[in-house]
Design an enzyme around this catalytic site. Sequence first.
Site, PDB file in Angstrom:
ATOM      1  N   THR A   1      33.379  44.389  51.228  1.00  0.00           N
ATOM      2  CA  THR A   1      33.910  45.203  52.258  1.00  0.00           C
ATOM      3  C   THR A   1      33.934  46.494  52.307  1.00  0.00           C
ATOM      4  OG1 THR A   1      36.211  45.516  53.605  1.00  0.00           O
ATOM      5  CG2 THR A   1      36.285  44.903  51.452  1.00  0.00           C
TER       6      THR A   1
ATOM      7  N   HIS B   1      42.377  34.790  39.213  1.00  0.00           N
ATOM      8  CA  HIS B   1      42.409  34.696  37.564  1.00  0.00           C
ATOM      9  C   HIS B   1      42.644  33.175  37.209  1.00  0.00           C
ATOM     10  CE1 HIS B   1      42.835  36.436  33.869  1.00  0.00           C
ATOM     11  NE2 HIS B   1      43.936  36.940  33.759  1.00  0.00           N
TER      12      HIS B   1
END
Length: 518
Positions: free
Chosen positions: A437, A489
């Site tokens: 993006t 994560h």
Amino acid sequence: MATEIKAPTFPESVAEGSVAAWHKKAGDSVERDELIVEIETDKVVLEVLAPEAGTLTEVLAEEGETVESEQVLGRIGEGKAKKTEAKADKKDDATAEKQDDVKAEKPAAGGGKQHEVKAPTFPESIQEGTVASWNKQVGEAVTRDEVLAEIETDKVVLEVVAPTDGTLSEIRAEAGSQVESEAVLAIFTEGAGGGADTSADEAPAASADDGASDEKVGDKILAPAARKLVAEHDLDVGAIQGTGKGGRILKEDVLKAVKDGSAMKASKPAAPSAKAAAAAPAVEGERPEKRVPMSRLRQTIAKRLVQAQQTAAMLTTYNEVDMSAVMDLRGQYKDAFLKTHDVKLGFMGFFVKAASEALKRFPDVNASIDGTDIVYHGYQDIGVAVSTDRGLVVPVLRDTDSMKIADVEKGIVDFGKRARDGKLGIDEMQGGTFTITNGGTFGSLMSTPIINPPQTAILGMHKIQDRPMAVNGKVEIRPMMYLAVSYDHRMIDGKDAVRFLVTIKELLEDPSRLLLDI
């Protein structure tokens, strides 16, 4: 023998629903295919119809109760409905006879065969859509394949076109209404366009009354959609030139007037009609407010962004890249590149290629999470976020590792144009393994991008800004860009995310690495 009334088969993504409302009570007579009960899920409201005619003898799931797919909701027994059914049959026969008479007359008056205009067949992942707008009004002559209406789903806007030359005779699903796949939207009369135009010339007063809900303001006639826009923008109707039949003002005429500002009211506004005044948003004092429904695309964007933040253990790591080498290369070859490939050389092609190489080196970043499974992709499909008036969409470039920079630039230009026109297909926005993006196009210096599930990472580009940097013991002004990688994560360790971002930085600061594969 009693017939069971069952809940519909829910889609895979819907586990259960709740009984929203019963339209019949125990003991009531029902007809076959009559709406009995509505089931509300987290995505749509599903209607349950009577499988047979008879009497509702038993309700097994009360309003507000949670039900599962195909659960028995009630039972229908034989009885009272038989008499009603006989009456209904007589009524249907009489109605059918009357309709046959009308149909027999219609070809003589209008001159053509009638067609049902249906909504497109929605993909499996889309349950329903909203009629965004009608580009034609009742009575208007249209040509084959001309766009009649637009259906907005939570992913794309689908166009409904005229099946042949003729006239739009009846609209059954007004703008703003919810429709299902292949629902009947309107009735279209074939080959009646010429006749409609002729009658308009001979009797303009009659053509002005074609639309049952048209309104006359002064000497101007407004179509319903045009009337709504005029009220919203507080325009001077007298200054708008109508292009419809008999000078009727259409939605397109109002949009044109809004764009060029030719119909703005003077400081002393003319008194609007009662209907137009009612349609205008309420304004109190000097603090006006306007309430509009959220579009389906915006609802989907909101849901997915919140879902990503609630389900992913999301972290973001930052770095900065010296864009001098890329900018020098671009400045040296941009004219030759445009001449050779008929597309401008931008920055996104370099970022897509650098990301593709980095994804090959760090497969965890290119993976996705499916429940308790990790899916490793042996290819790189990179989604590129494109901003439109309707919201952010992410079309996907397939197999970017094998694409040339020219192919990437052409693909992005094509995506951008079709996204703004609402022409992107659903398949073009599904299945990406990574997303890029670029907030820098709007001036963003730094941001924290949100992961696009089920992907595990996203790269954020930002504004290029000249900053003083220490280079070989000297201070030099360099064009710098902050980069951000948000990652899940649960899947990606911090060291791998940092090394992935550093790899992109190194490839961009020395573009020859992309050519030499080092």
